[in-house]
Design an enzyme around this catalytic site. Structure first.
Site, PDB file in Angstrom:
ATOM      1  N   GLY A  85       0.769  -1.247   0.000  1.00 54.26           N
ATOM      2  CA  GLY A  85       0.000   0.000   0.000  1.00 54.26           C
ATOM      3  C   GLY A  85       0.794   1.288   0.000  1.00 54.26           C
ATOM      4  N   PHE A 123     -13.900   2.831   5.062  1.00 53.56           N
ATOM      5  CA  PHE A 123     -13.043   2.085   4.152  1.00 53.56           C
ATOM      6  C   PHE A 123     -12.635   2.985   2.988  1.00 53.56           C
ATOM      7  CE2 PHE A 123     -12.256  -0.908   0.653  1.00 53.56           C
ATOM      8  CZ  PHE A 123     -11.222  -1.614   1.252  1.00 53.56           C
ATOM      9  N   VAL A 124     -11.333   3.141   2.790  1.00 56.16           N
ATOM     10  CA  VAL A 124     -10.835   4.034   1.741  1.00 56.16           C
ATOM     11  C   VAL A 124      -9.975   3.261   0.738  1.00 56.16           C
ATOM     12  CG1 VAL A 124     -10.934   6.219   3.009  1.00 56.16           C
ATOM     13  CG2 VAL A 124      -8.934   4.761   3.282  1.00 56.16           C
ATOM     14  N   GLU A 182       4.088   4.171   6.009  1.00 56.06           N
ATOM     15  CA  GLU A 182       2.850   3.409   5.794  1.00 56.06           C
ATOM     16  C   GLU A 182       1.834   4.249   5.044  1.00 56.06           C
ATOM     17  OE1 GLU A 182       1.408   0.784   5.657  1.00 56.06           O
ATOM     18  OE2 GLU A 182       1.613  -0.551   7.368  1.00 56.06           O
ATOM     19  N   ASP A 183       0.942   3.567   4.349  1.00 53.17           N
ATOM     20  CA  ASP A 183      -0.192   4.283   3.760  1.00 53.17           C
ATOM     21  C   ASP A 183      -1.268   4.519   4.817  1.00 53.17           C
ATOM     22  OD1 ASP A 183      -0.407   1.485   3.734  1.00 53.17           O
ATOM     23  OD2 ASP A 183      -2.028   1.518   2.274  1.00 53.17           O
ATOM     24  N   ARG A 192      -5.579   0.591  -6.554  1.00 57.32           N
ATOM     25  CA  ARG A 192      -4.340   1.240  -6.085  1.00 57.32           C
ATOM     26  C   ARG A 192      -3.880   2.357  -7.021  1.00 57.32           C
ATOM     27  NH1 ARG A 192      -2.206  -2.121  -1.945  1.00 57.32           N
ATOM     28  NH2 ARG A 192      -2.466  -4.349  -2.291  1.00 57.32           N
ATOM     29  N   ASP A 224      -4.425   1.311  10.890  1.00 53.62           N
ATOM     30  CA  ASP A 224      -5.829   0.994  11.183  1.00 53.62           C
ATOM     31  C   ASP A 224      -5.882   0.458  12.616  1.00 53.62           C
ATOM     32  OD1 ASP A 224      -8.389  -0.322  11.196  1.00 53.62           O
ATOM     33  OD2 ASP A 224      -8.323  -0.557   9.043  1.00 53.62           O
ATOM     34  N   ASP A 272      -5.927  -0.484  -1.699  1.00 58.81           N
ATOM     35  CA  ASP A 272      -6.694  -1.351  -2.588  1.00 58.81           C
ATOM     36  C   ASP A 272      -7.980  -1.862  -1.961  1.00 58.81           C
ATOM     37  OD1 ASP A 272      -5.303  -3.097  -0.679  1.00 58.81           O
ATOM     38  OD2 ASP A 272      -6.047  -4.735  -1.925  1.00 58.81           O
ATOM     39  N   LYS A 285      -6.458   5.829  10.885  1.00 56.17           N
ATOM     40  CA  LYS A 285      -7.876   5.544  11.145  1.00 56.17           C
ATOM     41  C   LYS A 285      -8.023   5.423  12.661  1.00 56.17           C
ATOM     42  CE  LYS A 285      -9.990   2.693   8.103  1.00 56.17           C
ATOM     43  NZ  LYS A 285     -10.577   1.430   7.575  1.00 56.17           N
TER      44      LYS A 285
HETATM   45  C1  PRP Z   1      -2.797  -2.381   5.070  1.00 50.33           C
HETATM   46  C2  PRP Z   1      -1.923  -1.161   5.243  1.00 50.33           C
HETATM   47  C3  PRP Z   1      -1.176  -1.454   6.516  1.00 50.33           C
HETATM   48  C4  PRP Z   1      -2.157  -2.285   7.309  1.00 50.33           C
HETATM   49  C5  PRP Z   1      -2.821  -1.462   8.353  1.00 50.33           C
HETATM   50  O1  PRP Z   1      -2.071  -3.385   4.431  1.00 50.33           O
HETATM   51  O2  PRP Z   1      -1.061  -0.975   4.155  1.00 50.33           O
HETATM   52  O3  PRP Z   1       0.016  -2.170   6.285  1.00 50.33           O
HETATM   53  O4  PRP Z   1      -3.124  -2.796   6.381  1.00 50.33           O
HETATM   54  O5  PRP Z   1      -3.749  -2.233   9.085  1.00 50.33           O
HETATM   55  P1  PRP Z   1      -3.610  -2.499  10.643  1.00 50.33           P
HETATM   56  O6  PRP Z   1      -3.227  -1.192  11.305  1.00 50.33           O
HETATM   57  O7  PRP Z   1      -4.992  -2.955  11.028  1.00 50.33           O
HETATM   58  O8  PRP Z   1      -2.591  -3.558  10.858  1.00 50.33           O
HETATM   59  P2  PRP Z   1      -2.746  -4.672   3.753  1.00 50.33           P
HETATM   60  O9  PRP Z   1      -2.667  -5.825   4.693  1.00 50.33           O
HETATM   61  O10 PRP Z   1      -4.101  -4.313   3.237  1.00 50.33           O
HETATM   62  O11 PRP Z   1      -1.760  -4.980   2.571  1.00 50.33           O
HETATM   63  P3  PRP Z   1      -1.329  -4.023   1.366  1.00 50.33           P
HETATM   64  O12 PRP Z   1      -0.434  -2.957   1.943  1.00 50.33           O
HETATM   65  O13 PRP Z   1      -0.633  -4.928   0.438  1.00 50.33           O
HETATM   66  O14 PRP Z   1      -2.580  -3.425   0.787  1.00 50.33           O
END
Ligand code: PRP
Length: 193
Positions: free
Chosen positions: A57, A165-166, A112-113, A178, A116, A172, A144
Site C-alpha cells: 500500500g 473504508f478508503v 505506511e499508507d 491502487r 488501522d 486497494d 484511522k
Molecule cells: C494495510 C496497510 C497497513 C495495514 C494497516 O495493508 O497498508 O500495512 O493494512 O492495518 P492495521 O493497522 O490494522 O494492521 P494490507 O494488509 O491491506 O496490505 P497491502 O499494503 O498490500 O494493501
C-alpha cells in the site's frame, strides 16, 4: 475479464460492485505530502535516514514523499499483509518480504499508507527495534484513529480519518484501485460489513 473498476465521473467510481466517492483529491494529498517532506527534511538535517516502505500500500505515498525530502536518504521495503481481500483488517499480520538493509545505527523512518488497528505497525516496529537502529520514527499518510486497538507512536501523520473504508493512492480493495490518484471512501449506504 470483467472490469472491477468503473470510473463514472471526476468524483465517483464503482469498485467490485460497490460505489465510492472522492474524499481527498490528488491536490490535497500532494500538498500534505509536500508539508511532511519539508518537515522531515528539517528534522533529519545532517542525518541520512532510511525510509522503510511497507508494501504494497505505501508505494505511491513513499515515492511522492521521497521526492519532497531535500536531504540524503535511502529506501528499502518490507512486505506485510493483514487484510486479505476484505474491507476489515484480519488482525493477523504476516511478513511476506524482509528488509535487505542493515539497520544497525541507522535513523529509520517507517512509511505506511494507513494505520488501522495498529497491529501491522506494532509488528514492524518490533522487527525494526530488533536490529539496533539509532532511531525509529513512523510516517503514515492516514490514521484511522477510531479503529486503533494497539497504541503505537505515530510521528508524522498526513490525515486522521474516521472508521471508513478508503481506496486509491496505493490503497486497494481486493488488489484493485491502487492506481487511482485520489482517495475514495465507500458510500455510507454501501458499508454493511
Ligand atoms: C494495510 C496497510 C497497513 C495495514 C494497516 O495493508 O497498508 O500495512 O493494512 O492495518 P492495521 O493497522 O490494522 O494492521 P494490507 O494488509 O491491506 O496490505 P497491502 O499494503 O498490500 O494493501
Amino acid at each position: 475479464m470483467t472490469a472491477n473498476l468503473l470510473l463514472h465521473d471526476d468524483r465517483t467510481i464503482t469498485l467490485r460492485g460497490e460505489r465510492f466517492s472522492v474524499c481527498m483529491d490528488s491536490e490535497m494529498i500532494q500538498n500534505r505530502v509536500a508539508e511532511l517532506g519539508a518537515r522531515i527534511s528539517v528534522d533529519y538535517e545532517g542525518k541520512r535516514p532510511i525510509l522503510i516502505g511497507v508494501l504494497n500500500g505505501a508505494f505511491m505515498f513513499l515515492a511522492d514523499l521521497m521526492k519532497k525530502i531535500r536531504i540524503d536518504c535511502e529506501v528499502d521495503f518490507v512486505k506485510l499483509s493483514s487484510y486479505g481481500a476484505e474491507k476489515i483488517s484480519s488482525g493477523v499480520v504476516r511478513e511476506l518480504k524482509k528488509i535487505d538493509a542493515d539497520l544497525e545505527g541507522r535513523h529509520v523512518l517507517v512509511v505506511e499508507d494507513i494505520v488501522d488497528t495498529g497491529l501491522s505497525m506494532q509488528y514492524i516496529l518490533d522487527i525494526m527495534h530488533s536490529q539496533n537502529p539509532e532511531s525509529v520514527k513512523v510516517v503514515t499518510l492516514l490514521h484511522k484513529y477510531e479503529a486503533t486497538e494497539v497504541h503505537v507512536q505515530l510521528d508524522y501523520v498526513g490525515f486522521r480519518i474516521k472508521n471508513q473504508f478508503v481506496v486509491g493512492y496505493g490503497l486497494d480493495y481486493g488488489q484493485v484501485g491502487r492506481n487511482l490518484p485520489d482517495l475514495y471512501v465507500l458510500d455510507p449506504h454501501e458499508d454493511d460489513s
